[in-house]
Design a protein around this motif. Sequence first.
Motif, PDB file in Angstrom:
ATOM      1  N   LEU A 191      10.179 -30.530  38.564  1.00  0.00           N
ATOM      2  CA  LEU A 191      10.145 -31.958  38.881  1.00  0.00           C
ATOM      3  C   LEU A 191       9.496 -32.763  37.765  1.00  0.00           C
ATOM      4  N   THR A 192       8.445 -32.232  37.191  1.00  0.00           N
ATOM      5  CA  THR A 192       7.644 -33.003  36.247  1.00  0.00           C
ATOM      6  C   THR A 192       7.978 -32.742  34.790  1.00  0.00           C
ATOM      7  N   CYS A 225      12.310 -37.745  38.997  1.00  0.00           N
ATOM      8  CA  CYS A 225      13.231 -36.723  38.498  1.00  0.00           C
ATOM      9  C   CYS A 225      14.668 -37.223  38.554  1.00  0.00           C
ATOM     10  N   TYR A 282      18.434 -32.797  39.461  1.00  0.00           N
ATOM     11  CA  TYR A 282      17.690 -32.414  40.671  1.00  0.00           C
ATOM     12  C   TYR A 282      18.471 -31.413  41.518  1.00  0.00           C
TER      13      TYR A 282
END
Length: 270
Positions: free
Chosen positions: A159-160, A262, A166
């Motif tokens: 996510l980061t 994201c 996604y």
Amino acid sequence: MPRQRQPQIRTLTPEVRARIASAFQHMRTVPGSAIPLDAKHIERYLRRIHTAISQQLWVSRALVSQVIQELRTALEIATIDLTPEQREQAIAMYRHFIETGERPPGGRRRFIAQQLGVNPDAVILVIRQWAQSQYAQSPTPKPTRQQLFLVEKSFYHYLTEGQEPYEELPEAIAHDLGFVTPYQVLRWIDVLYDNSKFPPDLPETTLDQRAAIVAEYLDYLSKDLPPERALHTTIAEKVGGVTPRQVHKVLYDYRVELRQQCLQRTLVTA
């Protein structure tokens, strides 16, 4: 003197009914179980089932038998309630819900049943059978708490810091870890984004409390092992002045924010 055991439970309260139902469904669907999923072929296993659940829950066999008979009736109705086409539709709709995180009012299974015009018990049975078939394809049909912790850590990393779209994260995480399937990853992500348990009167947290909760969560993700106690309880005790449910809500909002970032990053780089 040996400690005397409490008398068996002989009153059928809603809680006892739920515990018996849960034990019965687990016995029928646990990977490797010899108990058939088909309600029509379970008759010769009933004596063994009644005894096992009675001993496990320390509930009288009569209560166990009563509840299981009610469940069997519902399952028999459910078994004949869906056509092959309706089964495929129900599974497709449910998979869409866990992929998108959407939670219709009243619950996913009830919504699917309403859309298809069928008995909700039929949808519950079909989805349970399909989900168990997905878990059975995994090298780890029932991941441990430690393994789910690793799934969550990997999800946060993607996510980061990841560049993958996604919708590709379950596949990427499953490939990295090797002990779960994309479906299991997707299902655990769905659990992390479950907002169905927040009461409408849940008190708001302050900015300082939210910052402290997120900081504790990031510290949790930096560890090699999850805490001995439940995450929300552990963080609530460390932060002070908040409840586990409030911690859960803050972490849910934080994950929603990360997911949105994201998704936006994917749109920019596409």
